[in-house]
Design an enzyme around this catalytic site. Structure first.
Site, PDB file in Angstrom:
ATOM      1  CB  ALA A  72      -7.266   2.395 -42.267  1.00 43.89           C
TER       2      ALA A  72
ATOM      3  NE  ARG B 154      -4.751   5.951 -45.428  1.00 42.01           N
ATOM      4  CZ  ARG B 154      -4.156   7.144 -45.483  1.00 42.01           C
ATOM      5  NH1 ARG B 154      -3.816   7.770 -44.380  1.00 42.01           N
ATOM      6  NH2 ARG B 154      -3.907   7.714 -46.640  1.00 42.01           N
TER       7      ARG B 154
ATOM      8  CD  GLU C 263      -6.931  -0.454 -37.808  1.00 39.53           C
ATOM      9  OE1 GLU C 263      -8.069  -0.119 -37.475  1.00 39.53           O
ATOM     10  OE2 GLU C 263      -6.566  -0.513 -38.986  1.00 39.53           O
TER      11      GLU C 263
END
Lengths: 780, 297, 158
Positions: free
Chosen positions: A527, A529, A737
């Protein structure tokens, strides 16, 4: 509290892992040596895409000399999963894709395991299979999971038992139906893309060791050792503290090493041969056939705007082909649902995003997590609409793109971004207004643009933790649970720790391998993250350590903490201009005056971060206060040409720009942008191909072609803008991503510009392009 | 079935004399596989999970790794000469440029350090990259067996996918190419799915030279791969170019002939229709470029 | 299965080892001799991660039998840096971040080392030609090309 600014943030310091990686010292899981006790294993895989297992006979395999154990799913009733717990470790009653593991063989050598696997006899009753996600929603489709209603499911996922639909996410915003009549222009389309593979250079490998004490150790090439531990522990009833996952450096992940792939198979096999480590290493061919894929998607999109080009309404249906098990795929359909419009401001939206079981390999996380899939159609339909209303595609996007504080599709207020700046940057970089001449008379040239958004897709509250430990000489070990996949997460952790502590960058080491026995918790390395979430945790841990040091020194000097700081490894006082080196004192503390006792002690900082502000969405309307933590946005523009004699497409230039919030390490961001542009370009030409029996036809680098060094664009331009967010370290957010999300539609838009043909279905290929050109010439 | 990890079991024997080979082939027959570079063989063994009793390494036999050139007799290449050795050899580059050029299109540099000319032909893949060049240079294969040596045209050697004209007990020792016509020019055009490093979806070798005996004053030889069960020449097109004054129209007609003759199959790599169209387009392009070179000289 | 006793010179050190006939060089290096820097990516000669030098020339060690290598000189990634001193190529890869996950890097470096030995001043086209057989999924290759060019300016393979 003042934080010293030694200037590490925004500086392209060298990667922490690069010397190990250029000298062959970097350790990947296959490199760990286990000596003569190591046993080897092979999986027996289903030759059918859908069949009932009638009988499994392991006797002959067990009798082969050198075979230690043959395991099946016979005694394993529990299933694996993260969001929808639907996947058996070994299929026992039914297989649902070609290549699904049915049995595992453990032997003294890999050669014996190969031979023994051939001797496992399995009788199947072949069932009709279904591959198309739209057909799979029909009432007459073969039902893949009759027990769907009994599976455990996260409270934000909505399967429809009795059908193949594993998730149905809905957006009902405004009034779409009555909006169409107000539209001056409409565009409608149906787009599709096939399953594709992650293709890390390192194939999935794991080694499991079950000890008589009840301890289970699993060495795995994993993006998410903690999630892996959690899923396997829950499924097999192992206490978390007795399941230790050790994850050394990962040789490429791209989402394919998130969650659990085949690692649970290794654990079950190890349980059968207590005391001996069992290695399961997938071949390249198995990597193509037996690991998770990016899901297929069919999208149906209708969109309209007023006479000035303002978007008025959108109607969308997404059919994600989730493959045989949708434990992860359901959340991709959900993410695609709550971001369904793409980065646009649209007042009226009706959307249905479905995840659907099919007899394809397991769909799962892949770089972009649903966003490349939906942007493939979205970014082409926006071009069509721009053309229909007579606007330039870049201008159309500037007009309609989402802006800070806009109310977006879920009703949430848009977090700070500057997408217009990204569009401007790529337009300039590619000289958007200028029509370029082809490089040869047999070629046609065109330009295309595409924009994107993506939020970290995850449960509302995934946590990160970090520990900062000082050593006697004032060097620092930073412990994290986030993984280094090549994206540079360890470098970012070291940078953040050094900056926060006020110590030199090269005095910080990030501990590897990750080890659930010692490493602090991290939900998963997915993600995009880590810079954001793990970064926050590292920063908090470093601040904790820094505070401990300053309190000890302040006490020692009789000064106030606020008057002190740490710079280049020295505690200094603004007030008294005294200095205290960190070495020794960070372990032994400091003596009181006249050596009447001591203060301080070994400095260990702890920190964590967990977003606490994400809310659930209404299941009928998809509306809520805050669907996600934040969005990252970006734009790409492509200049390409097509050889009219062969249909071959050559990308001449890709220009990208993303809003990263704050660039902690600019060069690492550029490596993501450049690598992502090529990954995105490659993805436009990739497909797993199946025959009618569901068999993968191209499980090799020969026939599943990823971009090689000769395929790359002549020019790869990267750039970023910085609009900080409130909840990231120094305002930073992820970009790992995003860098490949809109590349394929940017190419398709440029292709349309060059030759006037819309390609709605991936993959592109010279074959397809050439034959379309011929058809166009024939029909005029 | 999926390829297995590692190689299946076999015994490795290095042949020192041709007699070793004849004897073992006589005793064990098809339980033996001959090894040169192994770049195709090993992959097939993994794919089929099929071992062999013996892998008989023939690349160290006398002459197998030698390249000999003589201005009268032409070129002899040992079967186990690697593609890199072939491609950089000065006489090959000067007199048999298409061989050198074709060798450079196979796989990648590392692979070409092992892959051999003989292996490329013995594997008898329809897409053999060296075959079109070998066909247009009208090479012969040198075979040896217990009953002696014999030579065959390259066009007679590959008889079907994976099938050669080798008789039981025989093996390939090398190839021979006579001196090409003095003004011959040519090239190999290869279309893959990637710019480099792929198999041929279509490959076309064209060799052109002047010949006052024929009405057009020129002869062209056209060799193709990947679009029929074996690599092939296109005599119909070659005849057309010999008999008619060379014009763009005639080049086009010749390319159409090549397309007519081609018989590609639909597979995971390309549609049959695309391959046929590419036979035409690449043949035309190659003929035209070779014709332009001929006109210049 | 027959076992053969062979000797190899790996990174300048003579190694004696027993190998079965069907054992390829990569498995011998990794599992018999502990040179795990050489990576296994496909076992089909397509990805180049297992590239090593045999008598100075690069080969895919997955497509070479160990028994064929008796008395050959093998160079692996572990043999490039000399007592801590990186080669200009290794330095350039590190400085330019031509490395991400690092799994293709050893093979990439070996193929590029061989290129610079035979052609100290390669053009971009030469570099592409030499590295077509080395797949990388992370970097997008441009930095790898740049790093080889930089190393070429800084003294080549050594």
């Amino acid at each position: 509290m003042k934080i010293s600014e030694s200037g590490l943030i925004g500086k392209s310091v060298p990667r922490t892992d690069v010397i190990d990686k250029v000298t062959g010292c970097a350790v990947f899981v296959d490199d760990i040596q286990f000596g003569p006790s190591l046993l080897h294993s092979r999986l027996v895989r289903s030759p059918y895409p859908h069949a009932l297992i009638k009988r499994i006979s392991t006797k002959k395999a067990e009798e082969l000399p050198g075979v230690r154990a043959v395991v099946t799913g016979k005694d394993l009733t529990a299933r694996l999963g993260l969001y929808l717990i639907d996947r058996p470790i070994f299929a026992s009653d039914r297989v649902r894709y070609y290549g699904e593991p049915v049995a595992g063989v453990v032997a003294n050598t890999e050669d014996i395991a190969v031979e023994a696997a051939k001797l496992v006899k399995i009788d199947y009753e072949v069932l009709p299979a279904i591959y198309d996600p739209v057909e799979s929603t029909q009432p007459d489709a073969p039902l893949l999971h009759p027990d769907l209603g009994s599976y455990t499911v996260a409270n934000f996922i909505f399967p429809e038992p009795g059908t193949n639909i594993s998730e149905h996410f809905k957006i009902r915003k405004g009034d779409v139906e009555s909006s169409w009549s107000n539209c001056a222009a409409l565009a409608e389309g149906r787009f599709s893309l096939p399953p594709i593979e992650h293709v890390p250079l390192e194939t999935h490998t794991s080694i499991a060791l079950s000890e008589k004490s009840g301890q289970m150790t699993l060495w795995a090439s994993s993006q998410s050792p903690f999630a892996m531990r959690d899923m396997i522990a829950q499924c097999l009833g192992i206490p978390h503290n007795k399941l230790r996952v050790i994850a050394p450096l990962v040789g490429g992940g791209f989402g394919g090493k998130a969650g659990v792939t085949m690692e649970a198979c290794a654990v079950v096999m190890a349980q059968a041969v207590e005391g001996r480590p069992v290695k399961l290493r997938l071949t390249r061919e198995e990597e193509f056939v037996g690991t998770s894929v990016r899901q297929s998607l069919v999208s149906e999109i209708k969109v309209g705007c007023d006479k000035d080009g303002n978007l008025l309404a959108m109607e969308l249906t997404y059919y994600f082909g989730g493959g045989a098990y949708n434990d992860y795929g359901v959340n991709i359909a959900r993410a695609a649902g709550y971001s369904c419009t793409g980065p646009y401001d649209v007042p009226n939206v009706k959307a249905d995003s479905l995840c659907v079981y099919t007899n394809h390999p397991v769909g799962s996380a892949m770089r972009g997590f649903g966003m490349p899939e939906i942007h493939w159609g979205l970014e082409q339909i926006m071009d069509q609409l721009a053309e229909n209303i007579g606007m330039d595609p870049a201008e159309f996007r500037l007009k309609n793109c989402v802006r800070t504080d806009d109310e977006i599709v879920t009703g949430m207020k848009m977090t700070p971004i500057d997408l217009e700046a990204c569009i401007d940057k790529v337009s300039k970089a590619i000289d958007w207004e200028k029509k370029e001449q082809p490089t040869a008379p047999n070629k046609k040239r065109g330009k295309g643009i595409a924009i994107m958004w993506k939020a970290p897709a995850m449960p509302p509250n995934p946590g990160s933790a970090a520990v900062v430990r000082f050593n006697e000489d004032a060097t620092v070990n930073v412990e994290v649970g986030g993984q280094e996949l090549g994206q540079g997460s360890f470098t970012i952790a070291a940078q953040i720790a050094a900056e926060t502590l006020g110590v030199p960058y090269n005095s910080v080491t990030v501990s590897s391998p990750l080890d659930t026995k010692y490493s602090p918790y991290e939900w998963q390395t997915v993600a995009s993250r880590l810079t954001w979430s793990m970064g926050n945790a590292v920063k908090a841990a470093a601040e904790d350590a820094r505070t401990q040091i300053l309190e000890t020194v302040a006490d020692h000097w009789g000064e106030e903490v606020d008057d002190l700081t740490i710079k280049d490894g020295l505690v200094i006082s603004f007030k008294s201009e005294r200095e205290q080196p960190l070495d020794k004192m960070v372990i032994y503390g400091l003596p009181n005056e006249d050596f009447e006792g001591w203060k301080g002690g070994p400095v260990i900082g702890r920190g964590h971060f967990m977003p606490t502000y994400v809310t659930n969405l209404d299941p009928e309307t998809g509306q809520g206060t805050r669907a996600v933590v934040h969005y990252t946005v970006g734009a790409q523009a492509v200049d390409l040409e097509v050889d009219l004699e062969t249909g071959q497409l050559e990308v001449l230039n890709i220009a990208s720009a993303y809003d990263v919030g704050r660039a902690i390490n600019p060069d690492l961001i550029m490596t993501q942008i450049e690598g992502g542009a090529v990954h995105g370009m490659s993805s436009a030409f990739e497909a797993l191909k199946f025959n009618e029996s569901g068999e993968v036809l191209n499980p090799s680098f020969v026939d599943y072609r990823i971009a090689n060094i000769a395929d790359i664009p002549r020019k790869i331009h990267g750039d970023y803008v910085e609009t900080p967010i409130g909840d990231g370290p120094w305002g930073a957010r992820g970009v790992g991503e995003h860098v490949m999300v809109q590349t394929a539609p940017a190419i398709a838009n440029a292709l349309y510009d060059a030759v006037g043909i819309r390609f709605s279905d991936l993959p592109l290929s010279a074959d397809k392009i050439y034959l379309a050109l011929e058809r166009k010439n024939e029909t005029g | 079935m999926l390829a297995r990890p590692g190689l299946p079991d076999f015994e490795y024997i290095r042949a020192e004399t041709p007699q070793d080979v004849f004897r073992l082939l006589g005793e064990k027959g098809d339980k033996i596989k001959l090894l040169m570079g192994g770049t195709d063989l090993f992959i097939q063994m993994r794919d089929r999970s099929e071992g062999a009793e013996i892998l008989l390494d023939v690349k160290y036999l006398p002459g197998m790794q030698e390249i000999n050139f003589n201005k009268k007799k032409g070129l002899t290449v040992g079967a186990a000469v690697t593609l890199n050795q072939l491609s950089i050899h000065p006489d090959v580059k000067t007199h048999y440029g298409i061989l050198s050029q074709s060798a450079d299109t196979v796989g990648n540099y590392q692979l070409r350090n092992r892959a051999t000319l003989g292996g490329n032909l013995c594997n008898a893949s329809p897409s053999a990259d060296l075959a079109p060049a070998a066909l247009v240079y009208e090479g012969t294969v040198c075979l040896t067996g217990p009953d002696g040596n014999r030579e065959l045209g390259v066009d007679e050697f590959m008889i079907g996918p994976g099938k050669t004209a080798l008789k039981a007990g025989e093996f390939l020792t090398g190839l021979h190419f006579s001196i090409p016509p003095p003004d011959a020019v040519g090239q190999y055009l290869k279309l893959g799915r990637s710019k480099k490093g792929d198999l041929a979806i279509v490959g076309v070798a064209v060799l052109g030279y002047s010949d006052s005996e024929v009405p057009s004053g020129f002869r062209f030889r056209i060799g193709l791969n990947s679009t029929a069960p074996t690599p092939y020449r296109v005599p119909q097109a070659e005849e057309l170019l010999a008999q008619n004054q060379i014009t763009e129209e005639i080049l086009n007609q010749a390319a159409d002939e090549a397309m007519k003759v081609s018989a590609p199959i639909e597979d995971v790599r390309a549609t049959a229709l695309y391959q046929k169209k590419m036979v035409r387009n690449l043949t035309f392009k190659s003929l035209k470029e070779v014709w332009d070179l001929l006109k210049k000289s | 299965m027959a076992i053969h006793a062979i000797s190899l010179i790996v990174n300048g050190t003579k190694e004696q080892v027993q190998v079965p006939s069907n054992m390829t060089l990569i498995h011998t290096l990794r599992e018999k001799l502990g040179y795990t820097g050489t990576k296994n990516g496909c076992e089909a000669g397509e990805c180049g991660a297992c590239t090593v030098l045999v008598d100075g020339e690069p080969v895919n060690s997955c497509l070479v039998l160990a028994v064929e290598m008796d008395s050959k000189e093998i160079t692996t990634i572990e043999g490039l840096a000399d007592s801590g001193q990186l080669t200009p190529l290794q330095e350039a890869f590190a400085e330019l971040n031509a490395v991400q996950c690092g799994y293709c890097t050893p093979g990439m470096l070996m193929a590029a080392t061989a290129l610079l030995s035979r052609n100290p001043y390669p053009s971009e086209g030469d570099i592409v030609e030499a590295l077509v057989g080395n797949l990388c999924r992370c970097t997008g290759y441009q930095r790898i090309i740049d790093a080889v060019q930089k190393a070429s300016r800084n003294g080549g393979a050594r």
